[in-house]
Scaffold this motif. Structure first.
Motif, short mmCIF file in Angstrom:
data_model
loop_
_atom_site.label_atom_id
_atom_site.label_comp_id
_atom_site.label_asym_id
_atom_site.label_seq_id
_atom_site.Cartn_x
_atom_site.Cartn_y
_atom_site.Cartn_z
N THR A 88 -11.71 23.78 58.22
CA THR A 88 -12.20 22.47 57.80
C THR A 88 -13.40 22.03 58.61
O THR A 88 -14.14 21.15 58.18
N ASP A 89 -13.63 22.66 59.76
CA ASP A 89 -14.80 22.33 60.57
C ASP A 89 -15.96 23.30 60.32
O ASP A 89 -16.91 23.35 61.10
N ASP A 90 -15.90 24.03 59.22
CA ASP A 90 -16.99 24.92 58.82
C ASP A 90 -18.28 24.11 58.70
O ASP A 90 -18.27 22.98 58.20
N SER A 91 -19.39 24.66 59.14
CA SER A 91 -20.65 23.92 59.18
C SER A 91 -21.08 23.40 57.81
O SER A 91 -21.60 22.29 57.69
N LEU A 92 -20.85 24.16 56.74
CA LEU A 92 -21.20 23.70 55.40
C LEU A 92 -20.35 22.49 55.01
O LEU A 92 -20.87 21.50 54.49
N LEU A 93 -19.06 22.53 55.27
CA LEU A 93 -18.18 21.42 54.93
C LEU A 93 -18.52 20.17 55.73
O LEU A 93 -18.53 19.06 55.19
N VAL A 94 -18.83 20.36 56.99
CA VAL A 94 -19.23 19.23 57.84
C VAL A 94 -20.54 18.62 57.34
O VAL A 94 -20.67 17.40 57.26
N LYS A 97 -19.87 16.69 53.92
CA LYS A 97 -18.71 15.80 53.76
C LYS A 97 -19.07 14.37 53.38
O LYS A 97 -18.26 13.67 52.79
N PHE A 98 -20.28 13.95 53.65
CA PHE A 98 -20.70 12.59 53.30
C PHE A 98 -21.13 12.47 51.83
O PHE A 98 -21.29 11.37 51.31
N VAL A 99 -21.30 13.58 51.15
CA VAL A 99 -21.85 13.59 49.80
C VAL A 99 -20.84 13.11 48.76
O VAL A 99 -21.17 12.33 47.87
N ILE A 100 -19.61 13.58 48.87
CA ILE A 100 -18.58 13.23 47.89
C ILE A 100 -17.23 13.20 48.60
O ILE A 100 -16.97 13.99 49.50
N ARG A 109 -15.60 17.62 39.47
CA ARG A 109 -16.60 18.67 39.26
C ARG A 109 -17.95 18.08 39.61
O ARG A 109 -18.63 17.55 38.75
N ALA A 110 -18.31 18.17 40.88
CA ALA A 110 -19.58 17.63 41.35
C ALA A 110 -20.52 18.80 41.62
O ALA A 110 -20.28 19.60 42.53
N HIS A 111 -21.58 18.89 40.85
CA HIS A 111 -22.50 20.02 40.90
C HIS A 111 -23.76 19.64 41.66
O HIS A 111 -24.35 18.58 41.40
N PHE A 112 -24.18 20.48 42.59
CA PHE A 112 -25.39 20.26 43.37
C PHE A 112 -26.23 21.53 43.32
O PHE A 112 -25.71 22.63 43.41
N ARG A 113 -27.56 21.34 43.20
CA ARG A 113 -28.47 22.49 43.13
C ARG A 113 -29.74 22.15 43.91
O ARG A 113 -30.30 21.08 43.79
N ASP A 114 -30.16 23.12 44.73
CA ASP A 114 -31.40 23.02 45.51
C ASP A 114 -31.47 21.72 46.32
O ASP A 114 -32.39 20.92 46.16
N ASN A 115 -30.46 21.52 47.16
CA ASN A 115 -30.40 20.35 48.03
C ASN A 115 -30.31 20.77 49.49
O ASN A 115 -29.85 21.87 49.79
N THR A 116 -30.71 19.86 50.36
CA THR A 116 -30.54 20.07 51.79
C THR A 116 -29.64 18.96 52.31
O THR A 116 -29.91 17.79 52.09
N PHE A 117 -28.55 19.35 52.96
CA PHE A 117 -27.60 18.41 53.53
C PHE A 117 -27.55 18.63 55.04
O PHE A 117 -27.17 19.70 55.49
N ASN A 118 -27.97 17.61 55.79
CA ASN A 118 -27.95 17.69 57.26
C ASN A 118 -28.58 19.00 57.76
O ASN A 118 -28.04 19.67 58.64
N GLY A 119 -29.69 19.38 57.16
CA GLY A 119 -30.43 20.56 57.60
C GLY A 119 -29.95 21.88 57.03
O GLY A 119 -30.51 22.93 57.34
#
Length: 131
Positions: A88-94, A97-100, A109-119
């Motif tokens: 649960t502390d995987d860098s992608l999940l961290v 986590k603020f997105v949804i 079903r939340a779809h995201f494409r070509d985004n940058t989240f916290n770098g």
């Protein structure tokens, strides 16, 4: 570079997998399809406190829980090879986590494409649960 498509039957089976894990008592807090652009492959990432307790030393037991759920749900479009169990502390999940945020037993079903989240650049992902 061609991108592999995530097919509907895999998404449907992954929702059934989440429901089966809930029934087993191995409720995942995070489940999402993530496209690994470097390998051009989709993987279903699964995380939760049950799995955190097993990773990394008892990783095989974590995959056994997933395999049992796949078998119990009689899934045809999803195999253990499609799944990656992460903490649960995987860098992608961290980073995401603020997105949804979903209820602990919810599925979206939340779809995201070509985004940058916290770098962290995300080519494509489909979030099913983020509790």
């Amino acid at each position: 570079m061609a991108e592999e498509a995530l097919v509907e039957s895999s998404v449907t089976d992954s929702v059934k997998l989440v429901e089966e894990l809930d029934k087993q008592g191995d409720t995942p807090s995070n489940v999402l399809w993530y496209f690994f652009a470097d390998a051009e492959v989709w993987r279903l990432l699964v995380a939760g406190t049950t799995f955190d307790a097993l990773l990394p030393k008892e990783e095989s037991q974590a995959y056994q829980k997933i395999a049992k759920a796949i078998g119990s749900a009689k899934l045809t479009s999803l195999s253990i090879a499609d799944v990656k169990v992460v903490r649960t502390d995987d860098s992608l999940l961290v980073a995401t986590k603020f997105v949804i945020k979903t209820p602990a037993d919810g599925v979206v079903r939340a779809h995201f494409r070509d985004n940058t989240f916290n770098g962290i650049f995300v080519k494509e992902m489909l979030v099913l649960r983020a509790a």
